[in-house]
Design a protein around this motif. Structure first.
Motif: not given
Ligand SMILES: *[C@@H]1O[C@H](CO)[C@@H](O)[C@H](O)[C@H]1NC(C)=O
Ligand SMILES: *[C@@H]1O[C@H](CO)[C@@H](O)[C@H](O)[C@H]1NC(C)=O
Length: 237
Positions: A157, A161-163, A189, A205, A207
């Motif tokens: 994101n 902010q990384v998954e 998204d 997900v 963003k």
């Molecule tokens: C990135 O943004 C999406 C949509 O808002 C959210 O669902 C997701 O958890 C976010 N990823 C992180 C790592 O916060």
């Protein structure tokens, strides 16, 4: 210039579809001219990125419906700069980027499938990834191997902010199926499902990725996030 023997290989086969329409066919690696009709050489922005390899066309080969990217250790290359940091170039290697740009449209979806033999030794950093054509993010790393015996699946994101999901990657010298399914989640998204060998490994997900064009890149970067020094001799996975 001293050149050591061939080092790391990434082998790839690919397909991409959007709403049942095939955008990159499985024949894309059937010949050099097929490759060139679907892919450009190097990164979209040039030969260098954020690791210790400089890309050139000589380290890209096609045979048996397979793309082979080969990294080779070299000395005497000028360094590169990324984000104000000087990076030593210790390898020449190969990268291709798709001529088509990929956008998950409102209500739309995109699937990417590819098979890889990818090295996981320290200092080898291959990846199969999507990144924004303008600005950044979006970035989706459909597969990234960071020299630690694992495969990583990541959605950004922002830079912080990384998954990210790391999964053990066994038998790197054998073919493995990588698949990513991207679809519009809520008009804004993009939901990404990551599969390895048919098993769902992550569900992330991104963003506000809907409507944003992305490059598709297959590269064999070296060192950087995969550690250094990278290998200096022998062929391996
Ligand atoms: C990135 O943004 C999406 C949509 O808002 C959210 O669902 C997701 O958890 C976010 N990823 C992180 C790592 O916060
Ligand atoms: C992507 O794959 C899923 C699962 O097979 C399928 O349901 C969907 O229709 C595919 N989407 C596209 C755009 O090909």
């Amino acid at each position: 210039m001293h050149r050591s023997s061939l080092l790391a290989f990434l082998l790839a086969r690919i397909i991409s579809s959007q709403a049942a329409q095939t955008l990159i066919p499985t024949t894309c690696f059937s010949s050099e001219s097929a490759l060139e009709s679907y892919f450009n050489y190097l990164y979209p922005w040039g030969s260098d990125h954020n690791g210790g390899a400089r890309m050139d066309k000589a380290h890209i080969a096609i045979s048996s419906d397979t793309l082979t990217l080969t990294a080779q250790s070299v000395t005497g290359q000028p360094s590169t700069k990324q984000g104000g940091k000087t990076i030593q170039i210790n390898y020449l290697s190969g990268t291709v980027n798709a001529k088509t740009h990929f956008t998950v449209t409102a209500g739309g979806a995109l699937n990417f499938s590819a098979q890889f033999q990818a090295p996981t030794a320290k200092g080898t950093w291959p990846a199969f990834w999507l990144t924004a054509v303008q600005g950044w993010p979006p970035e989706v790393d459909m597969a990234e191997w960071k020299g630690d015996g694992k495969i990583s699946f990541n959605t950004f994101n922002t830079s912080s902010q990384v998954e990210a999901k790391d999964v053990t990657y066994s038998d790197p010298g054998k073919w493995h199926d990588v698949r990513a399914e991207l679809r519009d989640e809520n008009g804004k998204d993009v939901a990404v499902k990551f599969y390895l060998d048919g098993k769902e490994e992550a569900n992330q997900v991104g963003k506000a990725f809907v409507g944003t064009a992305m490059y598709l890149i297959i590269d064999l970067q070296m060192e950087g996030s995969s550690g250094s020094p990278g290998p200096k001799s022998s062929t391996y996975f």
